[in-house]
Every structure is written in C-alpha cells, then in structure tokens.
Motif scaffolding. Structure first.
Motif, PDB file in Angstrom:
ATOM      1  N   LYS A 118       0.863  -1.178   0.000  1.00  0.00           N
ATOM      2  CA  LYS A 118       0.000   0.000   0.000  1.00  0.00           C
ATOM      3  C   LYS A 118       0.900   1.228   0.000  1.00  0.00           C
ATOM      4  CE  LYS A 118      -3.167   2.804   2.699  1.00  0.00           C
ATOM      5  NZ  LYS A 118      -2.209   3.933   2.724  1.00  0.00           N
ATOM      6  N   SER A 119       0.956   1.908  -1.137  1.00  0.00           N
ATOM      7  CA  SER A 119       1.731   3.139  -1.255  1.00  0.00           C
ATOM      8  C   SER A 119       0.751   4.315  -1.315  1.00  0.00           C
ATOM      9  CB  SER A 119       2.634   3.091  -2.484  1.00  0.00           C
ATOM     10  OG  SER A 119       3.536   4.173  -2.491  1.00  0.00           O
ATOM     11  N   THR A 120       1.202   5.447  -1.786  1.00  0.00           N
ATOM     12  CA  THR A 120       0.379   6.659  -1.756  1.00  0.00           C
ATOM     13  C   THR A 120       0.731   7.587  -2.902  1.00  0.00           C
ATOM     14  OG1 THR A 120      -0.021   8.705  -0.485  1.00  0.00           O
ATOM     15  CG2 THR A 120       2.053   7.601  -0.100  1.00  0.00           C
ATOM     16  N   THR A 121      -0.252   8.378  -3.345  1.00  0.00           N
ATOM     17  CA  THR A 121       0.011   9.369  -4.402  1.00  0.00           C
ATOM     18  C   THR A 121       0.889  10.511  -3.884  1.00  0.00           C
ATOM     19  OG1 THR A 121      -2.084  10.485  -3.879  1.00  0.00           O
ATOM     20  CG2 THR A 121      -2.117   8.855  -5.660  1.00  0.00           C
ATOM     21  N   THR A 122       1.129  10.562  -2.574  1.00  0.00           N
ATOM     22  CA  THR A 122       2.053  11.559  -2.011  1.00  0.00           C
ATOM     23  C   THR A 122       3.436  11.429  -2.639  1.00  0.00           C
ATOM     24  OG1 THR A 122       0.835  11.548   0.078  1.00  0.00           O
ATOM     25  CG2 THR A 122       3.067  12.412   0.168  1.00  0.00           C
ATOM     26  N   VAL A 123       3.744  10.248  -3.180  1.00  0.00           N
ATOM     27  CA  VAL A 123       5.055  10.027  -3.785  1.00  0.00           C
ATOM     28  C   VAL A 123       5.286  10.984  -4.960  1.00  0.00           C
ATOM     29  CG1 VAL A 123       4.409   8.256  -5.504  1.00  0.00           C
ATOM     30  CG2 VAL A 123       6.656   8.149  -4.398  1.00  0.00           C
ATOM     31  N   TYR A 124       4.223  11.505  -5.583  1.00  0.00           N
ATOM     32  CA  TYR A 124       4.364  12.437  -6.710  1.00  0.00           C
ATOM     33  C   TYR A 124       4.675  13.871  -6.244  1.00  0.00           C
ATOM     34  CZ  TYR A 124       2.095   8.771  -9.501  1.00  0.00           C
ATOM     35  OH  TYR A 124       1.785   7.597 -10.127  1.00  0.00           O
ATOM     36  N   GLY A 125       4.509  14.122  -4.925  1.00  0.00           N
ATOM     37  CA  GLY A 125       4.714  15.477  -4.434  1.00  0.00           C
ATOM     38  C   GLY A 125       3.604  16.413  -4.880  1.00  0.00           C
ATOM     39  N   ALA A 126       3.828  17.707  -4.691  1.00  0.00           N
ATOM     40  CA  ALA A 126       2.882  18.739  -5.127  1.00  0.00           C
ATOM     41  C   ALA A 126       3.671  20.020  -5.358  1.00  0.00           C
ATOM     42  CB  ALA A 126       1.802  18.958  -4.062  1.00  0.00           C
ATOM     43  N   SER A 127       3.626  20.516  -6.594  1.00  0.00           N
ATOM     44  CA  SER A 127       4.372  21.740  -6.904  1.00  0.00           C
ATOM     45  C   SER A 127       3.676  22.492  -8.031  1.00  0.00           C
ATOM     46  CB  SER A 127       5.816  21.401  -7.316  1.00  0.00           C
ATOM     47  OG  SER A 127       5.870  20.998  -8.673  1.00  0.00           O
ATOM     48  N   SER A 128       4.149  23.704  -8.282  1.00  0.00           N
ATOM     49  CA  SER A 128       3.565  24.544  -9.338  1.00  0.00           C
ATOM     50  C   SER A 128       3.885  23.997 -10.730  1.00  0.00           C
ATOM     51  CB  SER A 128       4.091  25.975  -9.209  1.00  0.00           C
ATOM     52  OG  SER A 128       5.511  25.974  -9.293  1.00  0.00           O
ATOM     53  N   ARG A 129       4.824  23.071 -10.815  1.00  0.00           N
ATOM     54  CA  ARG A 129       5.257  22.548 -12.118  1.00  0.00           C
ATOM     55  C   ARG A 129       4.598  21.217 -12.465  1.00  0.00           C
ATOM     56  NH1 ARG A 129      11.070  21.711 -10.789  1.00  0.00           N
ATOM     57  NH2 ARG A 129      11.270  20.994 -12.945  1.00  0.00           N
ATOM     58  N   ASP A 130       3.649  20.778 -11.668  1.00  0.00           N
ATOM     59  CA  ASP A 130       3.042  19.456 -11.866  1.00  0.00           C
ATOM     60  C   ASP A 130       2.180  19.391 -13.120  1.00  0.00           C
ATOM     61  OD1 ASP A 130       4.206  18.656  -9.539  1.00  0.00           O
ATOM     62  OD2 ASP A 130       2.364  18.561  -8.361  1.00  0.00           O
ATOM     63  N   PRO A 131       2.078  18.208 -13.723  1.00  0.00           N
ATOM     64  CA  PRO A 131       1.135  18.024 -14.834  1.00  0.00           C
ATOM     65  C   PRO A 131      -0.295  18.003 -14.304  1.00  0.00           C
ATOM     66  CG  PRO A 131       2.088  15.923 -14.198  1.00  0.00           C
ATOM     67  CD  PRO A 131       2.795  16.971 -13.391  1.00  0.00           C
ATOM     68  N   ALA A 132      -1.269  18.099 -15.196  1.00  0.00           N
ATOM     69  CA  ALA A 132      -2.676  18.055 -14.764  1.00  0.00           C
ATOM     70  C   ALA A 132      -2.970  16.726 -14.076  1.00  0.00           C
ATOM     71  CB  ALA A 132      -3.601  18.243 -15.968  1.00  0.00           C
ATOM     72  N   MET A 133      -2.436  15.642 -14.615  1.00  0.00           N
ATOM     73  CA  MET A 133      -2.636  14.311 -14.042  1.00  0.00           C
ATOM     74  C   MET A 133      -1.328  13.529 -14.109  1.00  0.00           C
ATOM     75  SD  MET A 133      -5.825  13.669 -13.074  1.00  0.00           S
ATOM     76  CE  MET A 133      -7.377  14.596 -13.155  1.00  0.00           C
ATOM     77  N   PHE A 134      -0.934  12.945 -12.994  1.00  0.00           N
ATOM     78  CA  PHE A 134       0.245  12.083 -12.980  1.00  0.00           C
ATOM     79  C   PHE A 134      -0.150  10.678 -13.430  1.00  0.00           C
ATOM     80  CE2 PHE A 134       1.963  15.181  -9.893  1.00  0.00           C
ATOM     81  CZ  PHE A 134       3.290  15.240 -10.302  1.00  0.00           C
ATOM     82  N   THR A 135       0.617  10.116 -14.357  1.00  0.00           N
ATOM     83  CA  THR A 135       0.473   8.692 -14.664  1.00  0.00           C
ATOM     84  C   THR A 135       1.553   7.948 -13.885  1.00  0.00           C
ATOM     85  OG1 THR A 135       1.927   8.871 -16.587  1.00  0.00           O
ATOM     86  CG2 THR A 135      -0.449   9.131 -16.978  1.00  0.00           C
ATOM     87  N   GLU A 136       1.416   6.613 -13.815  1.00  0.00           N
ATOM     88  CA  GLU A 136       2.291   5.827 -12.951  1.00  0.00           C
ATOM     89  C   GLU A 136       3.763   5.879 -13.344  1.00  0.00           C
ATOM     90  OE1 GLU A 136      -1.816   3.956 -12.557  1.00  0.00           O
ATOM     91  OE2 GLU A 136      -0.638   4.900 -14.156  1.00  0.00           O
ATOM     92  N   ASP A 137       4.045   6.207 -14.607  1.00  0.00           N
ATOM     93  CA  ASP A 137       5.456   6.222 -15.025  1.00  0.00           C
ATOM     94  C   ASP A 137       6.101   7.599 -14.891  1.00  0.00           C
ATOM     95  OD1 ASP A 137       3.965   7.359 -17.012  1.00  0.00           O
ATOM     96  OD2 ASP A 137       4.679   6.062 -18.640  1.00  0.00           O
ATOM     97  N   MET A 138       5.366   8.562 -14.318  1.00  0.00           N
ATOM     98  CA  MET A 138       5.928   9.912 -14.122  1.00  0.00           C
ATOM     99  C   MET A 138       6.647  10.023 -12.779  1.00  0.00           C
ATOM    100  SD  MET A 138       2.941  12.473 -15.482  1.00  0.00           S
ATOM    101  CE  MET A 138       2.525  12.596 -17.213  1.00  0.00           C
ATOM    102  N   GLU A 139       7.653  10.887 -12.764  1.00  0.00           N
ATOM    103  CA  GLU A 139       8.400  11.166 -11.527  1.00  0.00           C
ATOM    104  C   GLU A 139       7.895  12.483 -10.929  1.00  0.00           C
ATOM    105  OE1 GLU A 139      11.104   9.417 -10.217  1.00  0.00           O
ATOM    106  OE2 GLU A 139      10.726   7.843 -11.698  1.00  0.00           O
ATOM    107  N   PRO A 140       8.079  12.672  -9.617  1.00  0.00           N
ATOM    108  CA  PRO A 140       7.725  13.980  -9.037  1.00  0.00           C
ATOM    109  C   PRO A 140       8.578  15.085  -9.646  1.00  0.00           C
ATOM    110  CG  PRO A 140       8.951  12.652  -7.450  1.00  0.00           C
ATOM    111  CD  PRO A 140       8.632  11.761  -8.612  1.00  0.00           C
ATOM    112  N   ARG A 141       7.994  16.274  -9.797  1.00  0.00           N
ATOM    113  CA  ARG A 141       8.749  17.392 -10.371  1.00  0.00           C
ATOM    114  C   ARG A 141       9.863  17.850  -9.427  1.00  0.00           C
ATOM    115  NH1 ARG A 141       6.686  15.692 -14.333  1.00  0.00           N
ATOM    116  NH2 ARG A 141       5.494  16.867 -15.874  1.00  0.00           N
ATOM    117  N   ARG A 142       9.636  17.673  -8.140  1.00  0.00           N
ATOM    118  CA  ARG A 142      10.674  17.990  -7.150  1.00  0.00           C
ATOM    119  C   ARG A 142      10.810  16.780  -6.239  1.00  0.00           C
ATOM    120  NH1 ARG A 142       8.289  23.901  -5.733  1.00  0.00           N
ATOM    121  NH2 ARG A 142       9.146  25.016  -7.512  1.00  0.00           N
ATOM    122  N   ALA A 143      12.002  16.199  -6.188  1.00  0.00           N
ATOM    123  CA  ALA A 143      12.209  15.015  -5.341  1.00  0.00           C
ATOM    124  C   ALA A 143      12.026  15.410  -3.879  1.00  0.00           C
ATOM    125  CB  ALA A 143      13.604  14.457  -5.554  1.00  0.00           C
TER     126      ALA A 143
END
Length: 361
Positions: A118-143
């Motif tokens: 059980k993981s979480t979408t928190t792994v994508y982070g949250a920033s002003s540079r994010d795409p509209a929707m993260f797909t599973e193969d995307m990395e966070p814009r800021r680690a």
C-alpha cells in the motif's frame, strides 16, 4: 481467479484499517489463513486472523514467514505522521528500515509468490510545475527532501529492487489517493475536522479521495488477483478545496503560505492536526492522478467517486458550535498584529477539535 489455499501475512494490523482489511480477507474463500503482524495488538476484534506480535524492523519477521509458509505478503504498516510513531526518527525507522527488513525476509522465503504494497500518491509530491494528471510512469517534479514523502519514495525504490531480485514474485504497488471516510484518522481528515479551516491565500488546489471501503476492496482485489504492476487508485473526479469546505459548511480563513506554516507548527505541537511541509504543498498546489491503468489493467472500479467519498466523510461531521466566530476573530487579530509572529491555536480551536476527535474516535 487463482486457486484457493493462500496464506497471507498482513503488516500493520494494530491500526484500524489494517485490522479491518485482515479480518475481511480471512473471510475470503480463496484464502486459507491470514496472519496479522504488528508491534502491539489491535484494539478491535481480529476474527479468524492469527495475530503474531513482531516488529518488522527485526529479522525475526523472516522466521514468522518461514514458519507459517506464507505465500502472499500485504504491507500496510507505513506510517504517515510522526505523532503516530512517537517522533520523526522512529517514524522513518519503522517505515524505511521496517520495509527493508520485510523485503529481505520475503527475498529469502521461497514460499513467497506475491507482494502487495500500500503506497500513496504523495510520492508524486505537489508543486507549481506538476502536470494536470500524474500517470504511474511519471516522476515527481521535485524530489522529496524529508518526511513521509521521502520515506515513500525510498520504500518504492526498495520494492523495485526486490522485484528485480525476485522476478518470480508478483509485486503489486497501490498508490492510493488520500483515504477518507467516517472512521479514518489521518492528516487530511484532521485538517477538515478543524472548526476553522486555514487555506493558502490565492490557491484552490484540486483533490482526489479514496473511500475507506474502496481502500479495503482494492487491497483485497490486489491480494486475490494476480496482477503485478504499479497503480494509481482514486475515486472518479476531483474536488477543489473551496468546494470541499463549502460542502462541510465550515468557516475558513485564507492565510499567506508562511502563516499557514506557522499555524500548522502550533497545531502539530498541540497534536490537533499534522501540517508537514508536504501537507502544506498539497494544500497549495493539490494533485491529480490518472486512474486509467487501475481500470484497464488492475480491473478495479471504486464504488465511490471522489465527491461521494467526501460526502460520506462530511455526513459524520458534527455541527460547528458558536465558537467558530471567536476562533476566526482570534486568527485575524494575530495576523493584524503581525503574521511573522508564530500563530498559536486559540482555546476555542483546541476545544472544538478535541470535541470532534472524541466524536470520531
């Protein structure tokens, strides 16, 4: 559907969702036995689940897996708030070292054939540079540099390493959106239970939610169906924060980002809500994830949309008393005196939150 006879080990059963999942899994006809593991016994009834008191940070977990001839491991013991662990250091140890030891035990055990994390979408982070929707193969814009998000990123890295070393094991990772519901206690539900909800001025973040019943359902689905891969899991649609607050009929106060941080520090110290840096980033920029793979590959459809999940959570909320205006007034006075000074939770805020948490406990 796979043949019956599974022996499933579930970590994190001392917490409510872990206990409820293990108990529901024990009733599944495709499962022979469920072993629940945690450092402390659960408060509620485990039904037909066999409880083993064990710390996954200790190599003894390998003996439990071998002795019980476990073929499926469901890892649910990743902790999202330092208060739940007794401090940030312990939280990181439980999350990262615990996962490393569990994976090392799974790697040695020839009986293990399936791992669900059980993981979480928190792994994508949250920033002003994010795409509209993260797909599973995307990395966070800021680690992520610290906290829960960094723990999850490290955990997922170890899980990928395990999958490479044990290619014979089916590995399923579920990146769940914020889980919400009448019985959920988490950073986001604590935030929405505040009698006055602080927001970041100038921002109206998008949010997705996963109902607690759908979390249990997707975990069960991933456990009994052999579908490896990483999947975003969330209810259909999005809510923006202003809509969510209106639907709760709660007052809010818009503050500059640094003031929300100051208030958050005070609330965290008072154990009223968790305002970690990643939580504040989420309340500023929000997050959206694409769930196409969840439906097309995993074969799972949540019963609740994001709006329906939030509505069910909202129905459990008590009506706000007359102290709300006093709390708003106190916040505005402190801002007027100078927002650079740390904000402290007003007595009305503390009393209101304690009253609500008692209602939800």
């Amino acid at each position: 559907m796979v043949a019956s006879g599974r022996v499933v080990l579930v970590t994190g059963v001392s917490r409510d969702l872990g206990r409820r999942f293990a108990r529901s899994l024990a009733a599944d006809p495709t499962v022979d036995r469920v072993i629940g593991v945690d450092v402390v016994p659960p408060r509620g009834d485990l039904g037909d689940v066999s409880f083993v008191r064990a710390d996954i940070r200790n190599p003894v977990i390998a003996k439990v897996i071998a002795k019980e001839d476990v073929d499926t491991v469901v890892h649910m013991s990743v902790i999202s708030t330092p208060a739940d662990a007794g401090g940030r250091g312990t939280m990181k140890e439980l999350n990262v070292i615990g996962t490393m030891q569990l994976l090392a035990a799974c790697q040695k055990a020839t009986s293990v054939r399936h791992l669900v994390v059980k993981s979480t979408t928190t792994v994508y982070g949250a920033s002003s540079r994010d795409p509209a929707m993260f797909t599973e193969d995307m990395e966070p814009r800021r680690a992520p540099r610290s906290g829960y998000a960094k723990d999850v990123a490290e955990i997922e890295g170890y899980v990928r390493g395990f999958a490479r070393r044990r290619a014979d094991v089916r590995v399923t990772q579920l990146r769940c959106a914020n889980v919400i519901g009448p019985d959920v206690s988490s950073p986001i539900t604590s935030y929405f239970r505040l009698p006055v909800i602080p927001t970041v001025v100038g921002y109206d973040p998008r949010m997705q939610f996963l109902h607690e019943h759908d979390l249990l359902a997707v975990l069960r689905h991933a456990t009994v169906e052999d579908v490896p891969g990483t999947f975003n899991v969330a209810g259909d649609g999005v809510l923006v924060l202003s809509q969510a607050i209106r639907r709760l009929q709660r007052p809010s106060v818009a503050l500059p980002g640094f003031a929300v941080g100051s208030l958050g520090t005070a609330l965290r110290r008072a154990r009223l809500a968790d305002f970690s840096p990643e939580q504040i980033a989420f309340l500023t920029y929000g997050r959206g994830v694409d769930t196409t793979r969840m439906r097309a590959v995993l074969g799972f459809e949540p019963a609740y949309t994001t709006e329906q999940a939030f509505a069910d959570f909202g129905r459990s909320m008590p009506v706000i008393g007359g102290h709300a205006d006093r709390v708003l007034g106190a916040l505005e006075e402190q801002l007027a005196r100078g927002a650079a000074r740390p904000l402290t939770p007003h007595a009305g805020l503390a009393a209101g939150t304690a009253e609500q948490e008692g209602h939800h406990g």
